[in-house]
Write a protein that holds these residues in place. Structure first.
Motif, PDB file in Angstrom:
ATOM      1  N   PRO A 143       0.814  -1.220   0.000  1.00 62.53           N
ATOM      2  CA  PRO A 143       0.000   0.000   0.000  1.00 62.53           C
ATOM      3  C   PRO A 143       0.848   1.271   0.000  1.00 62.53           C
ATOM      4  CG  PRO A 143      -0.867  -1.555   1.608  1.00 62.53           C
ATOM      5  CD  PRO A 143       0.458  -2.103   1.135  1.00 62.53           C
ATOM      6  N   THR A 144       2.091   1.186   0.499  1.00 61.24           N
ATOM      7  CA  THR A 144       2.948   2.371   0.503  1.00 61.24           C
ATOM      8  C   THR A 144       3.265   2.859  -0.902  1.00 61.24           C
ATOM      9  OG1 THR A 144       5.006   1.078   0.555  1.00 61.24           O
ATOM     10  CG2 THR A 144       4.007   1.632   2.677  1.00 61.24           C
ATOM     11  N   ALA A 145       3.019   2.020  -1.897  1.00 59.27           N
ATOM     12  CA  ALA A 145       3.266   2.409  -3.286  1.00 59.27           C
ATOM     13  C   ALA A 145       2.169   3.307  -3.837  1.00 59.27           C
ATOM     14  CB  ALA A 145       3.392   1.166  -4.161  1.00 59.27           C
ATOM     15  N   VAL A 146       1.006   3.324  -3.190  1.00 64.09           N
ATOM     16  CA  VAL A 146      -0.152   3.986  -3.805  1.00 64.09           C
ATOM     17  C   VAL A 146      -0.778   5.069  -2.936  1.00 64.09           C
ATOM     18  CG1 VAL A 146      -0.701   1.978  -5.222  1.00 64.09           C
ATOM     19  CG2 VAL A 146      -1.758   2.200  -2.968  1.00 64.09           C
ATOM     20  N   ASN A 147      -0.403   5.155  -1.656  1.00 67.84           N
ATOM     21  CA  ASN A 147      -0.947   6.223  -0.806  1.00 67.84           C
ATOM     22  C   ASN A 147       0.114   6.655   0.191  1.00 67.84           C
ATOM     23  OD1 ASN A 147      -0.920   4.293   1.244  1.00 67.84           O
ATOM     24  ND2 ASN A 147      -3.140   3.993   1.262  1.00 67.84           N
ATOM     25  N   GLY A 148      -0.285   7.430   1.190  1.00 75.42           N
ATOM     26  CA  GLY A 148       0.677   7.961   2.143  1.00 75.42           C
ATOM     27  C   GLY A 148       0.952   7.065   3.320  1.00 75.42           C
ATOM     28  N   TYR A 156      11.546   2.760   1.369  1.00 72.15           N
ATOM     29  CA  TYR A 156      10.692   1.577   1.172  1.00 72.15           C
ATOM     30  C   TYR A 156       9.519   1.918   0.258  1.00 72.15           C
ATOM     31  CZ  TYR A 156       7.711  -2.430   2.253  1.00 72.15           C
ATOM     32  OH  TYR A 156       6.919  -3.548   2.157  1.00 72.15           O
ATOM     33  N   SER A 157       8.853   3.047   0.520  1.00 65.52           N
ATOM     34  CA  SER A 157       7.692   3.437  -0.281  1.00 65.52           C
ATOM     35  C   SER A 157       8.075   3.662  -1.737  1.00 65.52           C
ATOM     36  CB  SER A 157       7.061   4.703   0.298  1.00 65.52           C
ATOM     37  OG  SER A 157       6.665   4.503   1.636  1.00 65.52           O
ATOM     38  N   ALA A 158       9.197   4.339  -1.955  1.00 65.28           N
ATOM     39  CA  ALA A 158       9.647   4.583  -3.325  1.00 65.28           C
ATOM     40  C   ALA A 158      10.019   3.284  -4.021  1.00 65.28           C
ATOM     41  CB  ALA A 158      10.841   5.541  -3.310  1.00 65.28           C
ATOM     42  N   SER A 159      10.650   2.376  -3.293  1.00 62.84           N
ATOM     43  CA  SER A 159      11.028   1.096  -3.905  1.00 62.84           C
ATOM     44  C   SER A 159       9.803   0.307  -4.326  1.00 62.84           C
ATOM     45  CB  SER A 159      11.900   0.278  -2.950  1.00 62.84           C
ATOM     46  OG  SER A 159      11.165  -0.246  -1.862  1.00 62.84           O
ATOM     47  N   LYS A 160       8.756   0.333  -3.514  1.00 64.01           N
ATOM     48  CA  LYS A 160       7.540  -0.406  -3.854  1.00 64.01           C
ATOM     49  C   LYS A 160       6.773   0.279  -4.984  1.00 64.01           C
ATOM     50  CE  LYS A 160       7.763  -3.969  -1.106  1.00 64.01           C
ATOM     51  NZ  LYS A 160       7.769  -5.364  -1.592  1.00 64.01           N
ATOM     52  N   ALA A 161       6.778   1.602  -5.010  1.00 67.60           N
ATOM     53  CA  ALA A 161       6.145   2.306  -6.136  1.00 67.60           C
ATOM     54  C   ALA A 161       6.853   1.956  -7.438  1.00 67.60           C
ATOM     55  CB  ALA A 161       6.172   3.811  -5.898  1.00 67.60           C
ATOM     56  N   GLY A 162       8.181   1.899  -7.396  1.00 64.66           N
ATOM     57  CA  GLY A 162       8.928   1.492  -8.578  1.00 64.66           C
ATOM     58  C   GLY A 162       8.606   0.073  -8.997  1.00 64.66           C
ATOM     59  N   MET A 163       8.420  -0.800  -8.023  1.00 58.58           N
ATOM     60  CA  MET A 163       8.069  -2.185  -8.326  1.00 58.58           C
ATOM     61  C   MET A 163       6.713  -2.264  -9.024  1.00 58.58           C
ATOM     62  SD  MET A 163       7.455  -5.362  -5.700  1.00 58.58           S
ATOM     63  CE  MET A 163       9.096  -5.304  -5.009  1.00 58.58           C
ATOM     64  N   HIS A 164       5.744  -1.503  -8.541  1.00 59.42           N
ATOM     65  CA  HIS A 164       4.430  -1.499  -9.186  1.00 59.42           C
ATOM     66  C   HIS A 164       4.553  -1.047 -10.640  1.00 59.42           C
ATOM     67  CE1 HIS A 164       1.357  -1.722  -5.697  1.00 59.42           C
ATOM     68  NE2 HIS A 164       2.525  -2.137  -5.228  1.00 59.42           N
TER      69      HIS A 164
END
Length: 251
Positions: A143-148, A156-164
């Motif tokens: 969820p850190t990839a798509v919201n706050g 971590y959030s940026a890495s998961k957004a990149g993964m998505h």
């Protein structure tokens, strides 16, 4: 007959947590499973617990030579995977931080493992699968990839957004090669990765209060959707994100 009879699946981060739960469920569904982990001893112990249809491979996903060698070893042994679950990752509690306070080394370590490591896993999965006519690749998102939700975890959030984003791009590029790529987005799931939260009653209660279903996720909650995506039932699903988060990102 299980849904994954005749398939071979590789799961990174397979020694514990979500990876182990998914590998165990895949084996119950009839797949041969490969537990890949940089902790080779842990992976071997986990594979032994699953049984004769499981094997372990030591693999540091942030090291391309190690990833390439693991795929070559599996192919030579007749265990080239039809399914790859890119699940391994880190969340550096006590080190990851809001952007202005984040140390560059923590950023680099997180990106190297979570995003670059996922890219390398996907890259070598593609090189193995394309000549054999296709396969299914599943990424473990957040969820850190798509919201706050991860406001205090910038790296971590940026890495998961990149993964998505990586999942969508690879799905589009390789759909005509028979490769399906999807991302599963769990909510807060209690595994050793998040012990810093699960062992702190106040932090745990705060995050569960943001999950409409009202409880933490478990590794087994994630396994069912991954079985679907690994199986022939998911043959028309690609480029998608499947939210298994108790409604956390529906608010």
């Amino acid at each position: 007959m299980g849904q994954l009879e005749g398939k071979t699946a590789l799961v990174t981060g397979g020694a514990l947590g979500i990876g182990l739960a998914v590998a165990t469920r895949f084996a119950r569904e009839g797949a041969r499973v490969i537990l890949a982990d940089r902790n080779g001893e842990g992976a071997a112990a986990a594979a032994a617990g699953i049984g004769e249809n499981a094997r372990a491979v030591t693999m540091d996903i942030s090291n391309e030579d190690a990833v390439a060698a693991a795929f070559a070893e599996l192919e030579a042994a007749g265990w080239a995977p039809d399914v790859v679950v890119a699940n391994a990752g880190v969340q550096l509690f006590g080190q990851d931080a809001p952007a202005a306070d984040l140390d560059l080394d923590v950023w680099r370590r997180t990106i190297d493992i979570n995003l670059t490591g996922t890219f390398l896993t996907v890259k070598h999965a593609l090189r193995s699968m394309v000549p054999r006519g296709g396969g299914s690749i599943i990424l473990t998102g957040s969820p850190t990839a798509v919201n706050g939700e991860g406001k205090d975890f910038t790296a971590y959030s940026a890495s998961k957004a990149g993964m998505h984003g990586l999942g969508r791009t690879v799905a589009a590029a390789y759909a005509d090669k028979g490769i399906r790529v999807n991302t599963v987005q769990p909510a807060y799931t209690e595994t050793p990765l998040v012990a810093a939260i699960s062992e702190d009653p106040e932090s745990r209660a705060a995050i569960i209060s943001r999950i409409p279903i009202g409880r933490a996720g478990t590794p087994d909650d994630v396994a069912g959707i991954m079985v679907y995506l690994a199986s022939d039932d998911g043959a028309f699903a690609t480029g998608a994100t499947f939210q298994v988060d108790g409604g956390m990102t529906s608010l």
